[in-house]
Enzyme design. Structure first.
Site, mmCIF file in Angstrom:
data_model
loop_
_atom_site.group_PDB
_atom_site.id
_atom_site.type_symbol
_atom_site.label_atom_id
_atom_site.label_comp_id
_atom_site.label_asym_id
_atom_site.label_seq_id
_atom_site.Cartn_x
_atom_site.Cartn_y
_atom_site.Cartn_z
ATOM 1 N N GLN A 45 -11.107 1.263 -17.839
ATOM 2 C CA GLN A 45 -12.033 0.133 -17.859
ATOM 3 C C GLN A 45 -13.153 0.306 -16.835
ATOM 4 O OE1 GLN A 45 -11.740 -2.495 -20.310
ATOM 5 N NE2 GLN A 45 -10.448 -0.791 -20.983
ATOM 6 N N ARG A 97 1.303 -0.055 4.856
ATOM 7 C CA ARG A 97 0.036 -0.085 4.114
ATOM 8 C C ARG A 97 -0.429 -1.518 3.849
ATOM 9 N NH1 ARG A 97 0.368 1.386 -1.065
ATOM 10 N NH2 ARG A 97 -1.828 0.845 -1.107
ATOM 11 N N ARG A 124 -1.514 3.455 -14.516
ATOM 12 C CA ARG A 124 -2.533 2.435 -14.221
ATOM 13 C C ARG A 124 -3.895 3.098 -14.405
ATOM 14 N NH1 ARG A 124 -1.519 -0.601 -8.714
ATOM 15 N NH2 ARG A 124 -1.042 1.442 -7.859
ATOM 16 N N CYS A 137 0.419 3.212 -4.561
ATOM 17 C CA CYS A 137 1.808 3.013 -4.958
ATOM 18 C C CYS A 137 2.061 3.524 -6.366
ATOM 19 C CB CYS A 137 2.166 1.522 -4.880
ATOM 20 S SG CYS A 137 2.297 0.897 -3.211
ATOM 21 N N LYS A 178 -5.292 -8.100 2.243
ATOM 22 C CA LYS A 178 -5.352 -6.656 1.995
ATOM 23 C C LYS A 178 -6.194 -6.356 0.775
ATOM 24 C CE LYS A 178 -2.497 -2.916 0.142
ATOM 25 N NZ LYS A 178 -3.088 -2.902 -1.214
ATOM 26 N N ASN A 179 -5.962 -7.080 -0.320
ATOM 27 C CA ASN A 179 -6.645 -6.761 -1.565
ATOM 28 C C ASN A 179 -8.125 -7.133 -1.536
ATOM 29 O OD1 ASN A 179 -4.347 -5.643 -2.674
ATOM 30 N ND2 ASN A 179 -3.702 -7.524 -3.689
ATOM 31 N N ASP A 230 2.615 -8.944 -7.468
ATOM 32 C CA ASP A 230 2.944 -8.441 -6.129
ATOM 33 C C ASP A 230 4.037 -9.255 -5.441
ATOM 34 O OD1 ASP A 230 1.201 -6.340 -6.247
ATOM 35 O OD2 ASP A 230 -0.373 -7.261 -5.054
ATOM 36 N N ARG A 265 -4.801 3.573 -3.800
ATOM 37 C CA ARG A 265 -5.431 3.389 -5.104
ATOM 38 C C ARG A 265 -6.809 2.750 -4.977
ATOM 39 N NH1 ARG A 265 -4.681 3.870 -10.283
ATOM 40 N NH2 ARG A 265 -5.506 2.346 -11.747
#
Length: 424
Positions: free
Chosen positions: A128, A398, A124, A119, A24-25, A307, A95
């Protein structure tokens, strides 16, 4: 109004094999990066079947980018892409929509995009990201809840991140791929998903070296082109199923993993007394007769993944003794605690940590506050007495592809139901 819930009847022993989906990431960054191909098609293979993928496809469609999804393979044709403001409602649903900023800035030299959602894990900030974009020559402003990014041209720069950030590392790597000259990113994150995104960009014609280390060097190129890329396995999904096997499994096999990505979890499960047999691209797990209490502290990769902090917690109720989970990445990531208390879990939250005491969980109505909290509640339901009803299942969908079907095939007594509001 009707809502969908997931129900789990606990106490089943799970056995069999489960195949892990693509990461997913990685997917949520690879899809935005694909819009930078000004010629040719980008084909992404092995994508997870999750709602975030469909949301990102919709965002690409808003930019006149053609997409076609066939099972787990996505074809993206961005050759006729048009720069358009992106709708707040879609952007706020995940996000990782912030990766659209880096990709659109690289392709169009300007973009308008709503602030990212996803989420609710406490503050967050994307400071940066903004610092990096400005270092590359972009002017960044926030007007009426939308981000405006404009650059006459992007120029390479030396950028040191004040904090290690996966999102900022990927976003600046994407943007710098088409900046003029050389960019050096220092104090960057090292997660496998960063290496995966760098691999795609390099196949598209970028010149990126050092992904996976704390310094990434990028020689900017004029444009990127289409390519074919296979996504890496999802180490968080793999870890979640490893914990499922540790809590309720016998000869429970998790396929399509990269063992080195799982080392921090594997060592902690073994410390807890779980039986693990690691193969080249799979792991076989069996739950022990008794568990040892352990202490876990989340860290940036290759440390214990934030996670997996929430999914691991239910297992610790089964241990003999008091376990401790400390969260250093998102100190507010304990919204699952109150839900576990509904299930008679003895758990005590203390500023960035939780103490977990031996408990017999009982089925209850619980509410997923975020993606990994949802996974925590599913695992809790698998080991609890009676039936657990999990609400807000959109969070779970998700990030976990077909999780009810996968758990059912392993012997779990789990199903989806549609209920009316008055039943809640």
């Amino acid at each position: 109004m009707s809502k969908e819930v997931i129900k789990v009847k606990g106490g089943q022993t799970l056995t069999g094999q489960v195949d892990i989906s693509g990461a997913k990431n990685s997917a949520v960054a690879l899809i935005p990066a694909s819009l930078m191909a000004s010629e040719g098609k980008v084909v992404l293979e092995g994508l997870p079947e999750i709602s975030d993928v469909k949301t990102l496809m919709s965002l690409l469609n808003d930019l006149n980018i053609k997409t076609a999804l066939d099972d787990t393979t996505l074809e993206v044709d961005a050759s006729e892409a048009e720069n358009m403001p992106l709708p707040n409602t879609k952007v706020q649903s995940l996000r990782a929509s912030y990766y659209m900023m880096g990709a659109m800035l690289a392709r169009f030299k300007k973009c308008v995009i709503g602030l990212p959602g996803g989420c609710p894990l406490g503050p967050r900030p994307i400071d940066q990201h903004i610092k990096g974009f400005e270092a590359l020559g972009a002017e960044v402003t926030n007007e009426h809840g939308a981000m405006y990014l404009v650059a006459e041209k992007l120029k390479g720069a030396k950028i040191f991140f004040d904090v290690v950030s996966v999102g900022a590392t990927i976003n600046l790597m994407i943007a710098a791929s088409c900046a003029e000259g050389k960019t050096i990113l220092e104090n960057v994150a090292k997660e496998p998903e960063i290496v995966d995104v760098a691999s795609l960009l390099n196949k598209m014609g970028a010149d990126i070296k050092g992904a996976g280390t704390d310094t990434i060097k990028i020689n900017g190129v004029e444009k990127l082109h289409g390519t074919r890329h296979s996504i890496i396995p999802d180490r968080i999904e793999a870890g979640t199923y490893m914990i499922v096997g540790a809590a309720a499994g016998k000869n429970f096999t998790v396929n399509n993993i990269i063992p080195t990505h799982m080392e921090s979890l594997s060592s902690k499960l073994e410390e807890a007394g779980v039986h693990i047999d690691m193969g080249d691209d799979y792991v076989v797990i069996s739950s022990p007769e008794s568990y040892n209490a352990v202490s876990v502290k989340t860290q940036v990769y290759p440390g214990f993944a934030t996670d997996l902090q929430q999914p691991l917690t239910p297992l610790l109720f089964m241990a003999e003794g008091v376990s401790k989970v400390s969260e250093t990445i998102y100190p507010a990531r304990f919204r699952h605690v109150d839900e576990l208390k509904r299930m008679d879990g003895m758990i005590e939250k203390k500023s960035g940590s939780a103490l977990i005491y031996p408990s017999t969980l009982k089925g209850a109505d619980v509410y997923a506050s975020d993606l990994r909290a949802g996974a925590c509640l599913l695992i809790s339901g698998l080991i609890a007495e009676g039936v657990t009803t999990i609400h807000n299942v959109n969070h779970i969908d998700r990030g976990y592809s077909d999780i009810v079907k996968k758990l059912s095939s392993l012997g779990a007594d789990i199903w989806r139901e549609t209920i009316e509001d008055e039943d809640i």
